[in-house]
Design an enzyme around this catalytic site. Structure first.
Site, short mmCIF file in Angstrom:
data_model
loop_
_atom_site.label_atom_id
_atom_site.label_comp_id
_atom_site.label_asym_id
_atom_site.label_seq_id
_atom_site.Cartn_x
_atom_site.Cartn_y
_atom_site.Cartn_z
N HIS A 51 0.86 -1.19 0.00
CA HIS A 51 0.00 0.00 0.00
C HIS A 51 0.90 1.24 0.00
O HIS A 51 2.03 1.20 0.51
CB HIS A 51 -0.89 0.01 1.25
N GLU A 53 0.94 3.89 1.80
CA GLU A 53 1.40 4.36 3.12
C GLU A 53 2.59 3.55 3.62
O GLU A 53 3.54 4.10 4.19
CB GLU A 53 0.26 4.27 4.15
N CYS A 81 -6.18 1.86 5.82
CA CYS A 81 -6.77 0.62 6.34
C CYS A 81 -6.12 0.29 7.68
O CYS A 81 -5.23 1.01 8.14
CB CYS A 81 -6.57 -0.52 5.34
N CYS A 84 -2.26 -0.12 7.53
CA CYS A 84 -1.53 1.14 7.38
C CYS A 84 -1.68 2.02 8.62
O CYS A 84 -0.71 2.65 9.06
CB CYS A 84 -2.01 1.87 6.12
#
Lengths: 152, 152
Positions: A51, A53, A81, A84
């Site tokens: 992801h 992040e 999410c 993260c």
């Protein structure tokens, strides 16, 4: 000021879009300067930990040679999410600015709020809705394109 | 059977211990075979995303060339934190076996239970307490050693 950095995160989201990835982009800022930029690469790398992040935290840690990202703020186009948000707390990020909400899996106000949980020894401030419309539009455009592809 | 794989995770924890890292180890198993082994490398790599579970997910994803780790089980010596529990859900791990609880930041039954949250579209079974004493002992031994070093 938050808008300026969110525009940089949106540029990253655009890069993800062009690679066929869900368009999410992220930058990390320290002392008014961007020290890490990243975009979602989950499909490209076949790895769910890719992801935007997580990749940005990894880059910033490498740059600072420290796992504690003290006095660092994160700008991300979509609400983080759980994975993260957990990484953001672990990295001691100071503040998170995000664009649009993720009602299904968002862990910064939607489903959970992991950033401000007082059982942890670090809490992270956050502000939602920075360039909200732009951040939402790029996602909508992406999913519209995906649906068209499926129909064809 | 869970004990056999937890012993492999404990071996990984021992490697972390020898590097001066909080001793947490993890293996991922598919079809009765270990496909990924990892241990905590947060301090060594100056990167908070280098928890054993994240590194094991990355290795397993690379091996399977897939971000969905279908029919894969994880064995980890310590209860996963929010970041790792979020990654486990995102990776669609089937079941998590862990050794000892983390009362402060554990996200699989202690502070939260992210694995069985029904707002997500995937839930992960879990079983706690596999070789609990051994998993706890290695952590206690590590923190005892740290305290002694500080006194000196």
């Amino acid at each position: 000021m938050p808008e300026k950095f969110m525009r940089a995160a949106l540029k990253e989201a655009q890069k993800a879009f062009e690679k066929g990835e869900i368009p999410v982009g992220c930058v990390i800022v320290k002392d008014g300067k961007i020290i890490a930029r990243a975009h979602n690469l989950k499909e490209t790398k076949c790895d769910t930990t890719n992801h935007a992040e997580i990749l940005a935290i990894q880059k910033a840690s490498k740059k600072l040679q420290a796992w504690r990202l003290l006095d660092c703020d994160m700008y991300v186009t979509l609400e983080p999410c759980s994975m993260c948000a957990g990484a953001i707390v672990n990295a001691r990020i100071r503040k998170v600015y995000y664009g649009t909400k993720d009602e299904k899996t968002g862990a910064v106000g939607s489903v959970f709020n992991l950033l401000e949980d007082y059982t942890f020894n670090h809490q992270v401030e956050y502000e939602a809705g920075i360039l909200q419309q732009d951040c939402e539009d790029i996602l909508k455009q992406f999913f519209k394109m995906l649906r068209k592809k499926k129909i064809k």
